[in-house]
Structure formats: C-alpha cells, structure tokens
Scaffold this motif. Structure first.
Motif, PDB file in Angstrom:
ATOM      1  N   LEU A  49       9.460   7.811   6.556  1.00 35.85           N
ATOM      2  CA  LEU A  49       8.290   8.444   7.161  1.00 35.85           C
ATOM      3  C   LEU A  49       8.089   7.959   8.591  1.00 35.85           C
ATOM      4  CD1 LEU A  49       5.746   8.408   4.194  1.00 35.85           C
ATOM      5  CD2 LEU A  49       6.905  10.389   5.168  1.00 35.85           C
TER       6      LEU A  49
ATOM      7  N   GLU B 270       9.650   9.342  -2.591  1.00 36.00           N
ATOM      8  CA  GLU B 270       9.785   8.300  -3.614  1.00 36.00           C
ATOM      9  C   GLU B 270      10.387   8.844  -4.903  1.00 36.00           C
ATOM     10  OE1 GLU B 270       5.882   6.634  -3.984  1.00 36.00           O
ATOM     11  OE2 GLU B 270       6.079   5.470  -2.138  1.00 36.00           O
TER      12      GLU B 270
ATOM     13  N   ARG C  45       1.987  14.993  -1.539  1.00 32.45           N
ATOM     14  CA  ARG C  45       2.187  14.136  -0.372  1.00 32.45           C
ATOM     15  C   ARG C  45       3.689  13.945  -0.164  1.00 32.45           C
ATOM     16  NH1 ARG C  45      -2.523  12.467   1.685  1.00 32.45           N
ATOM     17  NH2 ARG C  45      -4.232  12.098   0.257  1.00 32.45           N
TER      18      ARG C  45
ATOM     19  N   GLU D  42       1.722   8.880   6.752  1.00 28.81           N
ATOM     20  CA  GLU D  42       1.724   8.464   5.337  1.00 28.81           C
ATOM     21  C   GLU D  42       0.925   9.432   4.471  1.00 28.81           C
ATOM     22  OE1 GLU D  42       2.745   5.517   3.596  1.00 28.81           O
ATOM     23  OE2 GLU D  42       4.009   4.990   5.297  1.00 28.81           O
TER      24      GLU D  42
ATOM     25  N   ALA E  75      11.019   4.900   1.439  1.00 27.41           N
ATOM     26  CA  ALA E  75      10.201   6.078   1.740  1.00 27.41           C
ATOM     27  C   ALA E  75       9.319   5.811   2.952  1.00 27.41           C
ATOM     28  CB  ALA E  75       9.349   6.474   0.535  1.00 27.41           C
ATOM     29  N   GLY E  76       8.727   4.616   3.018  1.00 24.25           N
ATOM     30  CA  GLY E  76       7.906   4.252   4.170  1.00 24.25           C
ATOM     31  C   GLY E  76       8.707   4.214   5.451  1.00 24.25           C
TER      32      GLY E  76
ATOM     33  N   THR F 107       9.738   2.758  -2.715  1.00 18.93           N
ATOM     34  CA  THR F 107       8.544   2.677  -1.886  1.00 18.93           C
ATOM     35  C   THR F 107       8.864   2.241  -0.459  1.00 18.93           C
ATOM     36  OG1 THR F 107       7.311   2.069  -3.869  1.00 18.93           O
ATOM     37  CG2 THR F 107       6.235   1.676  -1.771  1.00 18.93           C
TER      38      THR F 107
ATOM     39  N   ARG G  50       5.246  11.447   1.040  1.00 25.61           N
ATOM     40  CA  ARG G  50       5.675  10.121   0.569  1.00 25.61           C
ATOM     41  C   ARG G  50       6.026  10.169  -0.916  1.00 25.61           C
ATOM     42  NH1 ARG G  50       5.067   4.892   2.495  1.00 25.61           N
ATOM     43  NH2 ARG G  50       5.621   3.417   0.893  1.00 25.61           N
ATOM     44  N   ARG G  51       5.196  10.829  -1.708  1.00 28.12           N
ATOM     45  CA  ARG G  51       5.443  10.916  -3.154  1.00 28.12           C
ATOM     46  C   ARG G  51       6.738  11.683  -3.432  1.00 28.12           C
ATOM     47  NH1 ARG G  51       2.011  13.957  -7.693  1.00 28.12           N
ATOM     48  NH2 ARG G  51       3.167  13.179  -9.464  1.00 28.12           N
TER      49      ARG G  51
END
Length: 105
Positions: A75, A61, A55, A82, A71-72, A68, A57-58
């Motif tokens: 995105l 991060e 992913r 997400e 990263a959000g 966290t 997001r991972r």
C-alpha cells in the motif's frame, strides 16, 4: 446529523439478513482469493457493491503469500491509503495493482 427513522421489527430483520448475506459473500470472495480460485484481476473486474466496499488492504491480505506486513508495504509503495476501498481506487492505482498481480493461469 439526522436520526434514523424507526424500523419495524420486520424491516430490521430484513436489513440484518441482507447484511449477513453481504458479509458471507465477501468472506467467500476472500477465501477464493486465498485459495487461488479467484485472481485479483478477476476480483477488480467486478463492479458491484460487495467488491467495491472491500478495503484494498483486506484484499491484499487475502492473496496467497501476502500477510499484514507485506500488504502494508505494498500500500505504501503503491501510494494507496490504508483506508481506501476498492471502489475508490483511481485508474493509475488500479493499473499499478494489476501490474503487480497479473492474470495467473
């Protein structure tokens, strides 16, 4: 949805070992990103299933200095879902990501 065919114990053990090896490789890649030994452009250049199924997001991060919350925000700013995986990134999304995180020395 069709039921999965029954597996023999040796087939099950082989599948579990393969899954474990893949998880170890992903964990190793994330650790290399975190330590700076691997750059985001180098990771995105790989076109295998190990990287493709991560992913986004991972991945973000795992970059140094990004947690966290950041990263959000990234995105959202890049208009990436997400739940998006690396293999599902469009050309423009990939280009924007690479623009934010250019090749570092």
């Amino acid at each position: 949805m069709a039921a999965l065919p029954p597996l023999t114990s040796s087939q099950r053990a082989e599948a579990l070992e393969k899954a474990l090896a893949t998880r170890r490789e992903r964990a190793n890649l994330m650790a290399q990103l975190k330590s700076g030994k691997l750059t985001l452009p180098a990771l995105l250049a790989r076109e295998d299933d190990v990287v493709g199924k991560l992913r986004v997001r991972r991945v973000l991060e795992s970059l140094p200095g990004i947690g966290t919350i950041r990263a959000g925000q990234l995105l959202t700013d890049l208009d990436i879902s997400e739940r998006r995986r690396v293999q599902g990134l469009g050309a423009k999304q990939r280009a924007r990501l690479l623009h934010l995180f250019p090749l570092q020395d």
